[in-house]
Every structure is written in structure tokens, then in C-alpha cells.
Design a protein around this motif. Structure first.
Motif, mmCIF file in Angstrom:
data_model
loop_
_atom_site.group_PDB
_atom_site.id
_atom_site.type_symbol
_atom_site.label_atom_id
_atom_site.label_comp_id
_atom_site.label_asym_id
_atom_site.label_seq_id
_atom_site.Cartn_x
_atom_site.Cartn_y
_atom_site.Cartn_z
ATOM 1 N N THR A 238 -6.806 -2.063 8.185
ATOM 2 C CA THR A 238 -6.179 -1.420 7.032
ATOM 3 C C THR A 238 -7.238 -0.914 6.075
ATOM 4 N N ASP A 239 -6.919 0.189 5.395
ATOM 5 C CA ASP A 239 -7.785 0.709 4.338
ATOM 6 C C ASP A 239 -7.501 0.043 3.004
ATOM 7 N N GLY A 240 -6.579 -0.920 2.972
ATOM 8 C CA GLY A 240 -6.365 -1.722 1.781
ATOM 9 C C GLY A 240 -5.096 -1.375 1.033
ATOM 10 N N PRO A 241 -4.404 -2.376 0.478
ATOM 11 C CA PRO A 241 -3.095 -2.154 -0.139
ATOM 12 C C PRO A 241 -3.134 -1.253 -1.364
ATOM 13 N N LEU A 242 -4.153 -1.391 -2.224
ATOM 14 C CA LEU A 242 -4.197 -0.542 -3.417
ATOM 15 C C LEU A 242 -4.478 0.906 -3.022
ATOM 16 N N THR A 243 -5.352 1.107 -2.057
ATOM 17 C CA THR A 243 -5.665 2.458 -1.583
ATOM 18 C C THR A 243 -4.455 3.101 -0.935
#
Length: 397
Positions: free
Chosen positions: A188-193
């Protein structure tokens, strides 16, 4: 060397690949054993570099044809890997490999596309998505969690099956081809991103200040979907969950304060890490300057490796994190693209004299993702400087 492996203009055509590869292998073994005698020097590239660099992309492929045809993607990746191994001087095995390992590639748009954002192909750029949920973010939850094999993830599975079928039946320059699982399913590229991609960064940042509970509910939805997708894909390809050496990213952390991170995003990161990774070998990639969050990530998440992805104050970062934390980073990609070789060399030397080498846990790389059109004379000056100024006082050789 097998006839035909070189192309006209290959930068490293006359290189002694066997000698280079033997030295690089020894260097990496020493680095991983925590007895390094010099730092590793790498160049982060993907198909973006090949596709948008006229000197490399002799096939003239654009991202739209690349992304919409598994055959075109398969063939372009092989040509890119060949070009990389005969032109980019760095600490990896160069020349013809024992095998070519390729995987379906959906760049950094796959997560937003999986949640329902349309993919757009813009001239001279990588594919991207539009934040179509900006008008009503909660609309993303109307249909429940997206299926791990639906939408673009179904396309990733289709392409992987194509690769698995085709690869064993062919060779490239006399070497076998191995089909690897697409990264689109496994990380994943991250939840906030992802939230910024889905709802727009203006909504995420302003609402995180005005109504943080609302944003947290959206982040929890993204995290739950992400964990379920990764679990299904890892089971399908035989990767343990949780596993050692788990990495995630979240570039948009550069947009928020330390207190916002600790209150609202850190618990979501804990949820993801604890679901997909053990406490051993956790890593985090962060473009932008998010170093204000690093100490929290070390103490609260157990992150032991950072890929800075952007030029930062390396001396201050080493002083903050101590000698045991692995850090990767280096000059701005625009400096590498537009400066002279002498200026590149000077910047690499400056970084390596900041104190970042304390403990030997540093990997010199561009910050971040080598820009198309970067002169190879600059990448070679970068490599030479890294070897010269990245020597460590304590050696085991």
C-alpha cells in the motif's frame, strides 16, 4: 556475452560485469551482516524512466498502450530491464542476468482506481486518477469494501495470469523469464495518501483540523479494505501474513503536523502494520520531508528502516534516530537531472559528510525516483562520489 544483448549507445557496453557483480555482491553481504566497508549506492527507477526518456524508449510506447495491453507491458518491461542493466551504473548486478523477473505494473494509481477513481492518461506524465469522491467522501462506503479481485485488481490478476502463461514459453536474450506477482495486490502507498487521492488533499487536511473523527472513519474504511486486499493476494501468491520485512509508504504525511499524526494517523498505521507485518524489519517510505514523524514511528511502530524519498537534513536525522536505524536517501532528483557532474559529485560528498554515515546504516540513492532525461554522466558522477566518500572507517575486508 550473448550477441544482441547490447544496443547501439549502451553506456556500459565495455564494462567488466563479472568483476562489478562480484564486488557488489560482497559489499551487500557485508552491509546486511552489519559489517559494511562502504555504503551501497542505488538508483530508483521504474518503467516511468524508460517510457518518458526518448533515449531509452526506442519502442516509442506510451503509458496508455502500455497499461491497456498485457503483451505490450510484458515486452516493454523486458526492454526497460535490459536498458537498465546496460546503462545505469549502480550497486546491483549488471549485464545479462541469470533470469529476467518481471511483474504487472500499475504504477501508483492502482489503489485510488481500485476504490473507484477514473484513470487518466496525460501526455508526458504517468497515469493518474481524479478525486471523484471529493464532493461527498462518505459515498465511497455506499457499496461496502471493494473486492480484492475487482476492478483494477481484477486486471492485475488477468495480467499476472498472462505473464505466468507466457513467461515459461519464452526467453529474452537467451535468458529465462520469471513472472512475479504484481505489487499492486501486496502492499500500500498508505492510508493518508490514498485518502488524498480519493477525496483531495484540501479536504483531508482541512477536515482533519475541523472534524477529525470524520476523517478517521474514512481512514479506517481504507485501512480495512487494504488489509483484506493484501491478505487475499498474499494467500494467493504464498506470502505469509504477517511477515518479516514489511514495508508501507505514506507520502502525504508531509502535509500534517506531528500532533495530528500521533492522534489520528498513527493508530491506523499500527492497525495496518500489525495485520500484515511482524515487528521484525519494518520499513517506511516517505517522500517529502516527514522527518518530524520518524522518531514516533521508531518508538511506536518499531520501524527500523526509512527510505526518505526526498532530500532532508541527514545529519540531524542521524542524530535523532541514532546509528542503528537504516536510512536511504540522497540528492534531489532535479539536481541529478539538471546539474553538472561536478555539482552532483559535490552534493553527494556534502550529504556523506553530514554525519549520516555513523553506524554504517545508510544507502545513498536519488531522492526519489530518477527523473527521465537525467544524464548518465550525472548518475556515474553520483556513483563515483558515493564509492569515494562513502567508505567507512571500520572495515571487515
Amino acid at each position: 556475452m550473448i550477441e544482441g544483448s547490447n544496443r547501439p549507445g549502451d553506456r556500459l557496453a565495455e564494462m567488466d560485469f563479472a568483476a562489478h557483480n562480484a564486488e557488489v555482491d560482497a559489499m551487500w553481504r557485508a552491509f546486511r551482516a552489519r559489517s559494511p566497508y562502504r555504503i551501497p549506492i542505488i538508483l530508483g527507477t521504474n518503467t516511468r524512466y524508460f517510457m518518458l526518456d526518448s533515449g531509452a524508449n526506442w519502442m516509442g510506447i506510451d503509458f496508455q498502450s502500455y497499461s491497456r495491453s498485457p503483451a505490450t507491458m510484458f515486452e516493454a518491461q523486458l526492454e526497460f530491464m535490459r536498458w537498465r542493466k546496460f546503462n545505469l551504473l549502480q550497486d546491483e548486478a549488471l549485464g545479462l542476468p541469470d533470469e529476467w523477473a518481471i511483474a504487472p505494473d500499475f504504477q501508483n494509481y492502482y489503489e485510488a482506481a481500485w476504490f473507484g477513481c477514473p484513470v487518466e492518461y496525460r501526455s508526458g506524465e504517468v497515469p493518474d486518477t481524479r478525486p471523484v469522491f471529493a464532493d461527498c467522501p462518505e459515498r465511497i462506503m455506499d457499496s461496502g469494501l471493494p473486492g480484492p479481485l475487482e476492478g483494477v485488481m481484477g486486471q492485475a490478476l488477468e495480467y499476472w495470469q498472462y505473464y505466468q502463461d507466457r513467461a515459461p514459453r519464452e526467453t529474452f536474450l537467451g535468458r529465462p523469464i520469471r513472472a512475479c506477482a504484481p505489487g499492486a495486490g501486496l502492499g500500500t502507498d498508505g492510508p493518508l495518501t490514498v485518502a488524498c487521492n480519493l477525496f483531495g488533499p484540501s479536504f483531508v487536511c482541512t477536515e482533519l483540523a475541523a472534524d477529525p473523527d470524520r476523517v478517521v472513519r474514512l481512514l479506517q474504511f481504507i485501512a480495512q479494505a487494504t488489509i483484506e486486499r493484501i491478505g487475499v493476494w498474499r494467500k494467493m501468491v504464498g506470502i505469509p501474513m504477517p511477515n518479516d520485512g514489511c514495508w508501507i509508504a505514506d507520502d502525504s504525511l508531509a502535509l500534517i503536523s506531528s500532533s495530528m499524526y500521533r492522534k489520528y494517523v498513527l493508530p491506523i498505521h499500527c492497525q495496518i502494520y500489525d495485520a500484515i507485518g511482524t515487528r521484525t524489519g519494518r520499513g517506511m517510505h516517505l517522500c517529502g520531508d516527514s522527518t518530524r514523524h520518524f522518531r514516533t514511528m521508531v518508538t511506536e511502530l518499531g520501524v527500523s528502516s526509512f527510505d526518505t524519498g526526498f532530500p532532508v537534513d541527514f545529519g540531524a536525522l542521524r542524530a535523532s534516530l541514532g546509528p542503528e536505524i537504516e536510512i536511504a536517501g540522497g540528492p534531489h532528483v532535479e539536481l541529478l537531472r539538471s546539474a553538472s557532474p561536478a555539482e552532483v559529485r559535490a552534493e553527494a560528498e556534502r550529504i556523506l559528510r553530514t554525519g549520516i554515515l555513523e553506524g554504517g546504516r545508510f544507502i545513498l540513492r536519488e531522492g526519489n525516483n530518477l527523473a527521465p532525461g537525467t544524464p548518465l554522466a550525472n548518475t556515474e558522477a553520483f556513483y563515483s562520489a558515493g564509492r569515494e566518500f562513502g567508505k567507512l572507517k571500520e572495515t571487515n575486508s
